[in-house]
Design a protein around this motif. Structure first.
Motif, PDB file in Angstrom:
ATOM      1  N   LEU A  54       0.825  -1.209   0.000  1.00  0.00           N
ATOM      2  CA  LEU A  54       0.000   0.000   0.000  1.00  0.00           C
ATOM      3  C   LEU A  54       0.856   1.256   0.000  1.00  0.00           C
ATOM      4  O   LEU A  54       0.550   2.236  -0.695  1.00  0.00           O
ATOM      5  N   GLU A  55       1.934   1.249   0.760  1.00  0.00           N
ATOM      6  CA  GLU A  55       2.809   2.421   0.828  1.00  0.00           C
ATOM      7  C   GLU A  55       3.433   2.702  -0.532  1.00  0.00           C
ATOM      8  O   GLU A  55       3.495   3.853  -0.982  1.00  0.00           O
ATOM      9  N   LEU A  56       3.858   1.654  -1.214  1.00  0.00           N
ATOM     10  CA  LEU A  56       4.454   1.825  -2.543  1.00  0.00           C
ATOM     11  C   LEU A  56       3.398   2.273  -3.548  1.00  0.00           C
ATOM     12  O   LEU A  56       3.659   3.168  -4.377  1.00  0.00           O
ATOM     13  N   ILE A  57       2.209   1.693  -3.492  1.00  0.00           N
ATOM     14  CA  ILE A  57       1.126   2.084  -4.408  1.00  0.00           C
ATOM     15  C   ILE A  57       0.795   3.565  -4.243  1.00  0.00           C
ATOM     16  O   ILE A  57       0.655   4.300  -5.231  1.00  0.00           O
ATOM     17  N   HIS A  58       0.690   4.023  -3.010  1.00  0.00           N
ATOM     18  CA  HIS A  58       0.373   5.436  -2.765  1.00  0.00           C
ATOM     19  C   HIS A  58       1.465   6.343  -3.323  1.00  0.00           C
ATOM     20  O   HIS A  58       1.173   7.397  -3.905  1.00  0.00           O
ATOM     21  N   ARG A  59       2.725   5.942  -3.168  1.00  0.00           N
ATOM     22  CA  ARG A  59       3.818   6.758  -3.694  1.00  0.00           C
ATOM     23  C   ARG A  59       3.787   6.821  -5.219  1.00  0.00           C
ATOM     24  O   ARG A  59       4.037   7.871  -5.810  1.00  0.00           O
ATOM     25  N   VAL A  60       3.482   5.686  -5.855  1.00  0.00           N
ATOM     26  CA  VAL A  60       3.446   5.657  -7.324  1.00  0.00           C
ATOM     27  C   VAL A  60       2.268   6.479  -7.850  1.00  0.00           C
ATOM     28  O   VAL A  60       2.414   7.252  -8.812  1.00  0.00           O
ATOM     29  N   LEU A  61       1.098   6.341  -7.223  1.00  0.00           N
ATOM     30  CA  LEU A  61      -0.060   7.125  -7.662  1.00  0.00           C
ATOM     31  C   LEU A  61       0.188   8.620  -7.471  1.00  0.00           C
ATOM     32  O   LEU A  61      -0.206   9.439  -8.312  1.00  0.00           O
ATOM     33  N   TYR A  62       0.853   8.985  -6.385  1.00  0.00           N
ATOM     34  CA  TYR A  62       1.179  10.395  -6.159  1.00  0.00           C
ATOM     35  C   TYR A  62       2.179  10.883  -7.201  1.00  0.00           C
ATOM     36  O   TYR A  62       2.121  12.038  -7.636  1.00  0.00           O
ATOM     37  N   HIS A  63       3.065  10.001  -7.626  1.00  0.00           N
ATOM     38  CA  HIS A  63       4.027  10.323  -8.684  1.00  0.00           C
ATOM     39  C   HIS A  63       3.294  10.723  -9.969  1.00  0.00           C
ATOM     40  O   HIS A  63       3.638  11.739 -10.600  1.00  0.00           O
ATOM     41  N   TYR A  64       2.259   9.978 -10.340  1.00  0.00           N
ATOM     42  CA  TYR A  64       1.476  10.324 -11.526  1.00  0.00           C
ATOM     43  C   TYR A  64       0.661  11.599 -11.290  1.00  0.00           C
ATOM     44  O   TYR A  64       0.492  12.410 -12.206  1.00  0.00           O
ATOM     45  N   GLN A  65       0.164  11.759 -10.077  1.00  0.00           N
ATOM     46  CA  GLN A  65      -0.580  12.978  -9.758  1.00  0.00           C
ATOM     47  C   GLN A  65       0.301  14.215  -9.953  1.00  0.00           C
ATOM     48  O   GLN A  65      -0.156  15.244 -10.458  1.00  0.00           O
ATOM     49  N   GLN A  66       1.564  14.126  -9.575  1.00  0.00           N
ATOM     50  CA  GLN A  66       2.489  15.246  -9.747  1.00  0.00           C
ATOM     51  C   GLN A  66       2.628  15.621 -11.222  1.00  0.00           C
ATOM     52  O   GLN A  66       2.705  16.805 -11.562  1.00  0.00           O
ATOM     53  N   TYR A  67       2.659  14.609 -12.084  1.00  0.00           N
ATOM     54  CA  TYR A  67       2.773  14.884 -13.524  1.00  0.00           C
ATOM     55  C   TYR A  67       1.582  15.700 -14.006  1.00  0.00           C
ATOM     56  O   TYR A  67       1.738  16.698 -14.719  1.00  0.00           O
TER      57      TYR A  67
END
Length: 246
Positions: A54-67
């Protein structure tokens, strides 16, 4: 990172464009690192803790949100630019749907990467597919209405003036629009914002249906596809330049 000749002349030297270009360079490096993390979790022989997934998923989704947040800043400066972004290759631009990926693509990647969904998950996913298609169609219809307006003489004249200003090297965005072009800008900004919102909510809803381990598989497939298309696009653009295609 970007193929020479792929950028429009009027973007050269503009602080807003150069800022996004620098952001995208760093963002792409982080994407490769996230893919390595996702693959490590996916291929781990031991059962990773769900909280780690879950921690990794949240970081990856936030990464796309930043884009998408950074891209929106460019859209507010010049919305026309994000419909044919010079930071993408010709191949990547061919896959664009309202300045980004089509949300339905996520479901194709779910189908190809997740083979252990339960019946309940499949039913929920089917409902989400149907809902998303309806929302995509509504956005397609809205964009079609905007495109119809573009053919009206006041808009056509305004767009031609905008094009001449861009070619002369002046800033594409900013104030000074006449009412016709300003109205078109606002309409396009709205449809891009709604499309980005649909992309984000679709990804979040898919993650809620899938287990964390299944979501990791989908995020791996997304990153691998994006990087593969990017690499192939760069290769084709380089070959085209060598053959005098630009």
């Amino acid at each position: 990172m970007y193929p020479s000749g792929s950028k429009k002349n009027h973007t050269h030297g503009d602080p807003k464009f150069l800022s996004f270009e620098s952001f995208l360079e760093a963002w792409s490096v982080r994407q490769i690192r996230y893919l390595d993390e996702l693959l490590s979790v996916q291929n781990s022989s031991c059962e990773a803790r769900q909280i780690d997934h879950l921690e990794l998923i949240h970081r990856v989704l936030y990464h796309y949100q930043q884009y998408y947040e950074e891209k929106w800043r460019v859209a507010k400066w010049d919305v026309f630019l994000v419909f044919s972004p010079p930071w993408l290759t010709n191949l990547e631009r061919a896959f664009l749907w309202i300045a980004g990926f089509k949300p339905n693509l996520v479901f194709r990647l779910v189908s190809s990467s997740v083979d252990d969904m339960t019946e309940d998950q499949s039913r929920r996913m089917d409902r989400l597919v149907a809902e998303t298609r309806l929302e995509e169609k509504a956005l397609d219809d809205e964009l079609a209405k905007i495109q119809e307006r573009v053919g009206a003489p006041p808009l056509a004249n305004a767009i031609r003036r905008h094009g001449r200003t861009s070619q002369d090297g002046e800033t594409a965005g900013g104030g000074g629009d006449d009412s016709a072009l300003g109205g078109l800008r606002r309409a396009l900004e709205k449809v891009v914002a709604n499309a980005d919102m649909l992309r984000a909510t679709t990804a979040e809803k898919v993650a809620l249906i899938l287990t964390p381990a299944q979501t990791v598989k989908v995020l791996v497939a997304v990153a691998q596809l994006q990087l593969k298309v990017r690499s192939l696009g760069l290769q084709r653009d380089a070959e085209r330049r060598q053959n005098g295609g630009y």
